[in-house]
Design a protein around this motif. Structure first.
Motif, short mmCIF file in Angstrom:
data_model
loop_
_atom_site.label_atom_id
_atom_site.label_comp_id
_atom_site.label_asym_id
_atom_site.label_seq_id
_atom_site.Cartn_x
_atom_site.Cartn_y
_atom_site.Cartn_z
N GLY A 146 0.81 -1.21 0.00
CA GLY A 146 0.00 0.00 0.00
C GLY A 146 0.85 1.27 0.00
N ASN A 147 0.19 2.39 -0.27
CA ASN A 147 0.86 3.68 -0.31
C ASN A 147 0.39 4.56 0.85
OD1 ASN A 147 2.12 2.90 -2.74
ND2 ASN A 147 0.36 3.62 -3.93
N PHE A 148 1.31 5.38 1.36
CA PHE A 148 1.02 6.19 2.54
C PHE A 148 1.63 7.59 2.34
CE2 PHE A 148 1.55 1.77 3.60
CZ PHE A 148 0.51 1.48 4.45
N THR A 149 1.05 8.56 3.05
CA THR A 149 1.69 9.87 3.13
C THR A 149 1.90 10.22 4.61
OG1 THR A 149 -0.45 11.04 3.09
CG2 THR A 149 0.69 10.71 0.98
N TYR A 150 3.01 10.86 4.86
CA TYR A 150 3.38 11.31 6.21
C TYR A 150 3.77 12.78 6.16
CZ TYR A 150 3.56 6.50 8.01
OH TYR A 150 3.24 5.23 8.41
N GLU A 151 3.38 13.50 7.19
CA GLU A 151 3.75 14.91 7.31
C GLU A 151 4.81 15.07 8.39
OE1 GLU A 151 1.82 19.24 8.60
OE2 GLU A 151 0.52 17.50 8.26
N VAL A 152 5.86 15.82 8.09
CA VAL A 152 6.93 16.07 9.06
C VAL A 152 6.40 16.99 10.15
CG1 VAL A 152 9.23 17.01 9.43
CG2 VAL A 152 8.73 15.77 7.31
N THR A 153 6.47 16.53 11.40
CA THR A 153 5.95 17.32 12.53
C THR A 153 7.07 17.84 13.44
OG1 THR A 153 5.68 15.32 13.87
CG2 THR A 153 3.79 16.05 12.56
N GLY A 154 8.25 17.28 13.32
CA GLY A 154 9.33 17.74 14.19
C GLY A 154 10.69 17.29 13.72
N ILE A 155 11.69 18.13 13.98
CA ILE A 155 13.08 17.81 13.67
C ILE A 155 13.90 18.12 14.91
CG2 ILE A 155 15.09 18.45 12.25
CD1 ILE A 155 13.12 19.08 10.00
N ASP A 156 14.76 17.18 15.30
CA ASP A 156 15.45 17.33 16.57
C ASP A 156 16.81 16.64 16.53
OD1 ASP A 156 15.87 18.13 19.16
OD2 ASP A 156 14.20 17.00 20.02
N ALA A 157 17.62 16.94 17.53
CA ALA A 157 18.89 16.23 17.75
C ALA A 157 18.89 15.76 19.20
CB ALA A 157 20.08 17.15 17.49
N VAL A 158 19.06 14.46 19.39
CA VAL A 158 19.03 13.89 20.74
C VAL A 158 20.28 13.05 20.96
CG1 VAL A 158 16.51 13.87 20.84
CG2 VAL A 158 17.72 11.87 19.97
N ASN A 159 20.68 12.90 22.23
CA ASN A 159 21.93 12.19 22.52
C ASN A 159 21.73 10.84 23.19
OD1 ASN A 159 21.09 12.95 25.02
ND2 ASN A 159 22.76 14.40 25.43
N ASP A 160 20.53 10.28 23.03
CA ASP A 160 20.24 8.99 23.63
C ASP A 160 19.28 8.25 22.70
OD1 ASP A 160 19.26 6.82 25.15
OD2 ASP A 160 19.67 7.88 27.01
N PHE A 161 19.61 6.98 22.37
CA PHE A 161 18.76 6.24 21.45
C PHE A 161 17.36 6.02 22.02
CE2 PHE A 161 17.32 2.26 19.35
CZ PHE A 161 17.23 2.77 18.07
N LEU A 162 17.24 5.94 23.33
CA LEU A 162 15.91 5.82 23.93
C LEU A 162 15.04 7.02 23.59
CD1 LEU A 162 16.76 4.36 27.47
CD2 LEU A 162 15.79 3.15 25.50
N LEU A 163 15.68 8.19 23.49
CA LEU A 163 14.93 9.39 23.12
C LEU A 163 14.54 9.36 21.65
CD1 LEU A 163 16.99 12.11 25.04
CD2 LEU A 163 14.79 11.09 25.69
N VAL A 164 15.36 8.72 20.82
CA VAL A 164 15.00 8.55 19.40
C VAL A 164 13.68 7.78 19.31
CG1 VAL A 164 15.66 7.50 17.21
CG2 VAL A 164 17.39 8.62 18.61
N LYS A 165 13.60 6.67 20.03
CA LYS A 165 12.41 5.83 19.96
C LYS A 165 11.18 6.52 20.54
CE LYS A 165 14.28 2.17 21.98
NZ LYS A 165 14.45 0.76 22.44
N LYS A 166 11.39 7.50 21.41
CA LYS A 166 10.26 8.19 22.03
C LYS A 166 9.74 9.36 21.20
CE LYS A 166 11.34 7.07 26.87
NZ LYS A 166 10.03 6.45 27.15
N GLN A 167 10.42 9.70 20.12
CA GLN A 167 10.01 10.86 19.32
C GLN A 167 8.59 10.71 18.77
OE1 GLN A 167 12.10 13.80 18.82
NE2 GLN A 167 12.90 12.68 20.58
N GLY A 168 8.18 9.47 18.51
CA GLY A 168 6.85 9.26 17.94
C GLY A 168 5.74 9.08 18.96
N ASP A 169 6.08 9.14 20.25
CA ASP A 169 5.06 8.93 21.30
C ASP A 169 3.94 9.96 21.19
OD1 ASP A 169 6.64 6.90 22.15
OD2 ASP A 169 7.16 7.76 24.11
N GLY A 170 2.71 9.48 21.32
CA GLY A 170 1.56 10.37 21.33
C GLY A 170 1.03 10.77 19.96
N ILE A 171 1.68 10.30 18.90
CA ILE A 171 1.24 10.69 17.55
C ILE A 171 0.18 9.75 17.01
CG2 ILE A 171 2.01 10.93 15.14
CD1 ILE A 171 4.57 12.12 16.16
#
Length: 210
Positions: A150-175
Motif C-alpha cells: 500500500g501507499n502512505f503519506t506522512y507529514e513532518v511534525t518535528g526535527i530534533d537532535a538527541v543524545n540517547d537512542f531511547l529518546l529517538v524511539k520516544k520521538q513518535g510517542d503520542g502521535i
C-alpha cells in the motif's frame, strides 16, 4: 658475527617481521574507517558482518478495504526491499532489517519497528552518507511512502537532535501512527553520541490493526 650472517638475519627475519606488522596495522586502520561509516552497529567488528546478503524484492499485493489486520500481511524477511520513500525530488529505497552492507543508500526499517499503517512508530535509519535526504526536510513537508502492500503519506511534525537512542524511539510517542527517521548527527568520520531525527505523522493510507 660476520657480514653475511648479519645480512641474512636482517633480510630473512627482521624485514619480513616489520612488513607483517605494517600490513596488519594498515588492515585494522582501514577496517576502523569502514566501521565508522556504519554508525548503527555495536563496537564488535566482524568481517562476516560486511558480507553482502542477497537482497529480496517483496512481492506486491493489494487489500480491498482501508482497514487491514496485521496477520494478513505476510512476514517480511531480512534484507527485503519493500518499496521507496520520496520527498520532493529525492527518493530512497526502503529495506527491512538490512545488514550493514545492504543498508547503504537506503532507509533501513528496524526489525523491532512497526509497519507503515500500524499504530505506534515506524523506526527507520540511514547512514550519514545518505543523511542529505533527512537533513533537507522541514516541518510541514510531505513524505510519500510506497510499499508492496500500500501507499502512505506522512507529514513532518518535528526535527530534533538527541543524545540517547531511547529518546529517538520516544520521538513518535503520542502521535498514533508515527514515522521516525534518524541518522548519526556527526558530519565527520567516526561516530558521535548524537542522533538527528525527523518525526512524522501518517496522514493517509490503509490502517493496520492487530
Amino acid at each position: 658475527m660476520d657480514y653475511f650472517k648479519k645480512r641474512l638475519i636482517k633480510n630473512g627475519i627482521i624485514i619480513p617481521i616489520i612488513i607483517a606488522v605494517a600490513v596488519s596495522a594498515l588492515f585494522f586502520a582501514v577496517l576502523s574507517v569502514i566501521s565508522d561509516e556504519f554508525p548503527f552497529t555495536d563496537n564488535t567488528v566482524s568481517i562476516s558482518d560486511y558480507e553482502t546478503a542477497e537482497i529480496v524484492e517483496a512481492e506486491p499485493f493489494e487489500f480491498d478495504g482501508s482497514i487491514v489486520n496485521r496477520r494478513d500481511i505476510p512476514p517480511i524477511s531480512p534484507n527485503t526491499v519493500i518499496g521507496s520513500i520520496d520527498a520532493g525530488d529525492s527518493s530512497l529505497p526502503l529495506i527491512y532489517n538490512s545488514n550493514d552492507v545492504n543498508a547503504t543508500g537506503k532507509i533501513n526499517i528496524s526489525k523491532d519497528s512497526k509497519l507503515f499503517g500500524e499504530i505506534g512508530t515506524v523506526l527507520a535509519s540511514c547512514y550519514k552518507s545518505d543523511a542529505d535526504f533527512l537533513k533537507s526536510l522541514s516541518v510541514g513537508d510531505i513524505l510519500n511512502v510506497n510499499t508492496h502492500y500500500g501507499n502512505f503519506t506522512y507529514e513532518v511534525t518535528g526535527i530534533d537532535a538527541v543524545n540517547d537512542f531511547l529518546l529517538v524511539k520516544k520521538q513518535g510517542d503520542g502521535i498514533g501512527r508515527a514515522l521516525v527517521l534518524y541518522t548519526d548527527n556527526n558530519d565527520k568520520i567516526g561516530m558521535s553520541d548524537e542522533y538527528f531525527t525527523v518525526t512524522c505523522k501518517m496522514t493517509s493510507g490503509i490502517q493496520i490493526t492487530e
